[in-house]
Enzyme design. Sequence first.
Site, mmCIF file in Angstrom:
data_model
loop_
_atom_site.group_PDB
_atom_site.id
_atom_site.type_symbol
_atom_site.label_atom_id
_atom_site.label_comp_id
_atom_site.label_asym_id
_atom_site.label_seq_id
_atom_site.Cartn_x
_atom_site.Cartn_y
_atom_site.Cartn_z
ATOM 1 C CB THR A 95 35.173 -121.715 -55.465
ATOM 2 O OG1 THR A 95 34.488 -122.041 -54.115
ATOM 3 C CG2 THR A 95 36.580 -122.521 -55.329
ATOM 4 C CE LYS A 170 35.322 -124.031 -51.090
ATOM 5 N NZ LYS A 170 34.263 -123.295 -51.823
ATOM 6 C CE LYS A 238 34.642 -123.820 -60.057
ATOM 7 N NZ LYS A 238 34.256 -122.826 -59.023
#
Length: 288
Positions: A95, A170, A238
Site C-alpha cells: 500500500t 486502496k 500511514k
Amino acid sequence: MEVGFLGLGIMGKAISMNLLQHGFKVTVWNRTLSKCNELVAHGATIGESPAEVVKKCKITIGMLADPPAALSVVFDKGGILEQICPGKGYIDMSTVDPETSTKISQAISAKGGHFLEAPVSGSKQPAETGQLVILSAGEKELYDEAIPALNVIGKKSFFLGEIGNGAKMKLVVNMIMGCMMNAFSEGLVLSEKSGLDPRTLLEVLDLGGIANPMFRGKGPGMLQGNHSPAFPLKHQQKDIRLALALGDENAVSMPVAAAANETYKTARSLGLGDLDFSAVFEAVKGLK
C-alpha cells in the site's frame, strides 16, 4: 507456475503460504532471511536478494511495509532492477502512494520488464484463506498472465486501468476503514462511560443497518483488550496520512479523516503502533 515473493510480514507470509498450499512453487526473500525458514519447511526456496528472486521467477510479487521499503527492493543494491528484463513481471501489492507506484513502473518499463500495482483489501485471516480483494492497475498483459495466482490470493480481482488507480483505490478504502474504527472506538467508550454495557452495544449494532464484519469481528476482542495484530496500527495511520495527501492533491476536504489521523498518531505515541489498528480504542479511552 513459479512465483517469487518479496516481504514476509503478516500479509506476505500468509499469502506465500497460501500459494504453496495451492501447489505453486514459491521463492521467497525477506530482509531478515530467518523469517523465510517456516516457508522453506513448507516447500519454498530462498532467494538471497530481490534480484536473485527475479532472476529465477517469471513473475515476482512484493508486499512491503511502506513506500520507502517498496522503493528499496527495486532500486537498492541487489534490487529488482538488476535482473528485471523483457519477459519478467513484478507485481507490487504494497500500500503506497500513486507517485511511488509510478516511479517503480517507469523504472521497470525502462528495463523492458512488466509492472502491475495490486494492493489488497483485507488483513491476516483473508490472506491466509485467499479471500483478499485485489485492486490492480498497470499492464493488462501481466494482469492476465498472473490471474492463476491472483485467483488463489483473492476472492475477487479488479483491473482499474492506469498505474496509480490501484494505489488510490486502496488509500480510499483504508481511509474509510480507519475512520470507521475510530468512530467505533469512540462509541464503545461513550457507551461505557455513560453507564451502558458496551457488549449490548455490539449486539445492537450487529442487528442494524451499520452491521459489518469489522465491528462483529473486532469488537469482542477490543473490549477484552486483545489487539493481536492482523493489520498493524502504524500501517493504518500511514494509509490515512497518504489518503490525506491525496485529498490535498485533489482539493477534497477531509475533516473526519484528519481528526482520525490525529487519534492514530496519539496511539502511536503511546507505543501501540505494532498492535492491531483496533488498539486506537486504547487511545480513545485515554483521551476520554
